[in-house]
Design a protein around this motif. Structure first.
Motif, PDB file in Angstrom:
ATOM      1  N   SER A 195      21.180  40.766  74.533  1.00  0.00           N
ATOM      2  CA  SER A 195      20.469  40.417  73.742  1.00  0.00           C
ATOM      3  C   SER A 195      21.245  39.831  72.491  1.00  0.00           C
ATOM      4  O   SER A 195      21.687  40.422  71.576  1.00  0.00           O
ATOM      5  N   TRP A 196      21.003  38.710  72.245  1.00  0.00           N
ATOM      6  CA  TRP A 196      21.726  38.014  71.180  1.00  0.00           C
ATOM      7  C   TRP A 196      20.921  38.233  69.806  1.00  0.00           C
ATOM      8  O   TRP A 196      19.676  38.023  69.867  1.00  0.00           O
ATOM      9  N   VAL A 238      18.079  31.395  69.474  1.00  0.00           N
ATOM     10  CA  VAL A 238      17.539  31.985  70.794  1.00  0.00           C
ATOM     11  C   VAL A 238      16.300  31.532  71.265  1.00  0.00           C
ATOM     12  O   VAL A 238      15.223  31.238  70.406  1.00  0.00           O
ATOM     13  N   GLN A 240      14.865  32.106  74.465  1.00  0.00           N
ATOM     14  CA  GLN A 240      14.104  33.074  75.570  1.00  0.00           C
ATOM     15  C   GLN A 240      15.176  34.268  75.653  1.00  0.00           C
ATOM     16  O   GLN A 240      16.317  34.026  75.907  1.00  0.00           O
ATOM     17  N   ARG A 241      14.249  35.576  75.977  1.00  0.00           N
ATOM     18  CA  ARG A 241      15.227  36.526  76.407  1.00  0.00           C
ATOM     19  C   ARG A 241      14.543  36.791  77.760  1.00  0.00           C
ATOM     20  O   ARG A 241      13.385  36.760  77.896  1.00  0.00           O
ATOM     21  N   THR A 254      19.663  42.771  79.634  1.00  0.00           N
ATOM     22  CA  THR A 254      19.029  41.402  79.026  1.00  0.00           C
ATOM     23  C   THR A 254      19.771  40.203  79.107  1.00  0.00           C
ATOM     24  O   THR A 254      20.990  40.370  78.955  1.00  0.00           O
ATOM     25  N   SER A 256      20.090  36.167  77.493  1.00  0.00           N
ATOM     26  CA  SER A 256      19.752  35.563  76.417  1.00  0.00           C
ATOM     27  C   SER A 256      19.805  34.085  76.707  1.00  0.00           C
ATOM     28  O   SER A 256      20.935  33.665  76.919  1.00  0.00           O
ATOM     29  N   HIS A 279      28.952  38.164  73.768  1.00  0.00           N
ATOM     30  CA  HIS A 279      27.800  37.907  74.797  1.00  0.00           C
ATOM     31  C   HIS A 279      28.367  36.482  75.617  1.00  0.00           C
ATOM     32  O   HIS A 279      28.099  35.387  75.092  1.00  0.00           O
ATOM     33  N   ARG A 341      10.368  37.008  81.615  1.00  0.00           N
ATOM     34  CA  ARG A 341      10.485  36.579  80.560  1.00  0.00           C
ATOM     35  C   ARG A 341      10.149  37.985  79.402  1.00  0.00           C
ATOM     36  O   ARG A 341       9.197  38.822  79.533  1.00  0.00           O
ATOM     37  N   ASN A 344      10.391  37.854  72.374  1.00  0.00           N
ATOM     38  CA  ASN A 344      11.789  37.731  71.553  1.00  0.00           C
ATOM     39  C   ASN A 344      11.578  38.512  70.301  1.00  0.00           C
ATOM     40  O   ASN A 344      10.887  39.016  70.090  1.00  0.00           O
TER      41      ASN A 344
END
Length: 344
Positions: A195-196, A238, A240-241, A254, A256, A279, A341, A344
């Protein structure tokens, strides 16, 4: 044309084939700003590109008595030392008779000055370093009527997306000037592990190129005071996660999807900056998570998820502002669509 100083005698023409003697080439005004590899490939007629890259990497090519890299740009007045080069008749024949198959690529934009194509992943932009041919050689075969087709810039072999090819010398110089002066806006789409963090929007970290023992090129983040540090600036947003598909959730919780804009065009810049931040790009076989990559292949992702998506520039002749887009390839669209999805 360049001036050659050598034993054998001086000549103002490209060497075909290159003599087995040291040559000293003085770069002319017309060639100023060209990449070293392209300059030598043009001048050393009949010498295979793989050999040109080999003598550059080994340090046998010298500029003003110092080492030089393939992607360094030559300047008018530079003196290049070229080592003796011997070619067998078979090698000469092979070099002078290219065997690249004719191939055209999806065109995003084209006019009389230049064209933009959507390069597929897995295709080199040009021959060399163990690759017999690339995009530019195949397009020249497919368009024999074209007076000029020259690469404006580069994309990694594993990266898909926008690639510019000049059709006029004036357009080539104008576009390369924009890239060199950082006047273009280059934005990529990348899918990364983890997750960024939203707060991490700017990566301003110097990079350094080096070679592995087998001669393969690598890049790493270094301290600003490193003697070979090159300032490198990357902006991250970002989009979308996503929840990983079944079978991968034990390895990562997750993914990203990022919009990545580079303000400098360093080798492997995005790949190294994102990996250094913890990441890695999915499918990256140089800086990625190799165990995760093996599992990703089983889940259907068989390439690196890095795509040159958008390019903002000025038309090289009219100076009009332009924005070009290369749609995310179908295989990447489908892979993203298959995942859930996350907020966020």
């Amino acid at each position: 044309m360049c001036v050659l100083t050598a034993e054998p005698p001086l000549t103002s023409e490209p060497v075909s084939p290159a003599p087995a003697a040291v040559q000293h080439l003085i770069v002319d005004e017309e060639s100023s700003g060209q990449r070293l590899d392209n300059y030598l490939i043009r001048i050393l007629k009949g010498v295979p590109k793989t050999h040109v890259y080999r003598i550059i990497r080994s340090g046998e090519v010298r500029r003003n008595k110092g080492r030089v890299s393939a992607d360094d740009r030559v300047a008018a007045g530079d003196v290049l030392r070229i080592p003796p080069i011997r070619l067998s008749e078979r090698a000469q024949d092979k070099a002078l008779n290219p065997t690249a198959p004719a191939r055209d690529f999806p065109v995003v934009f084209e006019d009389d000055a230049f064209l933009a194509i959507a390069k597929p992943a897995g295709v080199a932009v040009h021959g060399g370093s163990g690759v017999s041919f690339g995009v530019i050689e195949q397009m020249r075969q497919a368009r024999p009527q074209a007076k000029l087709l020259e690469l404006v810039h580069r994309l990694d072999r594993e990266t898909s997306g926008l690639l510019l090819i000049a059709k006029k010398k004036q357009a080539l110089r104008a576009l390369q000037d924009q890239f060199r002066e950082r006047e273009t806006g280059k934005t990529y789409l990348a899918l990364v592990k983890g997750s960024w963090p939203d707060r991490l929007k700017v990566l301003d970290q110097p990079l350094h190129k080096y070679l592995l023992p087998d001669g393969e090129r690598r890049v790493k983040v270094v301290a600003p005071d490193h003697p070979d540090a090159m300032r490198s600036l990357t902006l991250v947003k970002v989009i979308q996660r996503l929840a990983p598909p079944d079978g991968l959730q034990s390895m990562v919780d997750t993914f990203s999807l990022l919009e990545v804009t580079i303000k400098t065009g360093r080798t492997h810049q995005i790949r190294v900056h994102l990996a250094n931040a913890g990441h890695v790009i999915l499918g990256d076989d140089k800086y990625g998570d190799f165990e995760l990559n093996r599992q990703l292949i089983r889940s259907g992702l068989k390439r690196m998820f890095l795509h040159a998506w958008r390019l903002r520039l000025r038309h090289p002749l009219s100076n009009e502002s332009m924005e070009l887009h290369a749609q995310l390839p179908q295989e990447l669209q489908e892979w993203v669509a298959s995942m859930q999805r996350l907020p966020n």
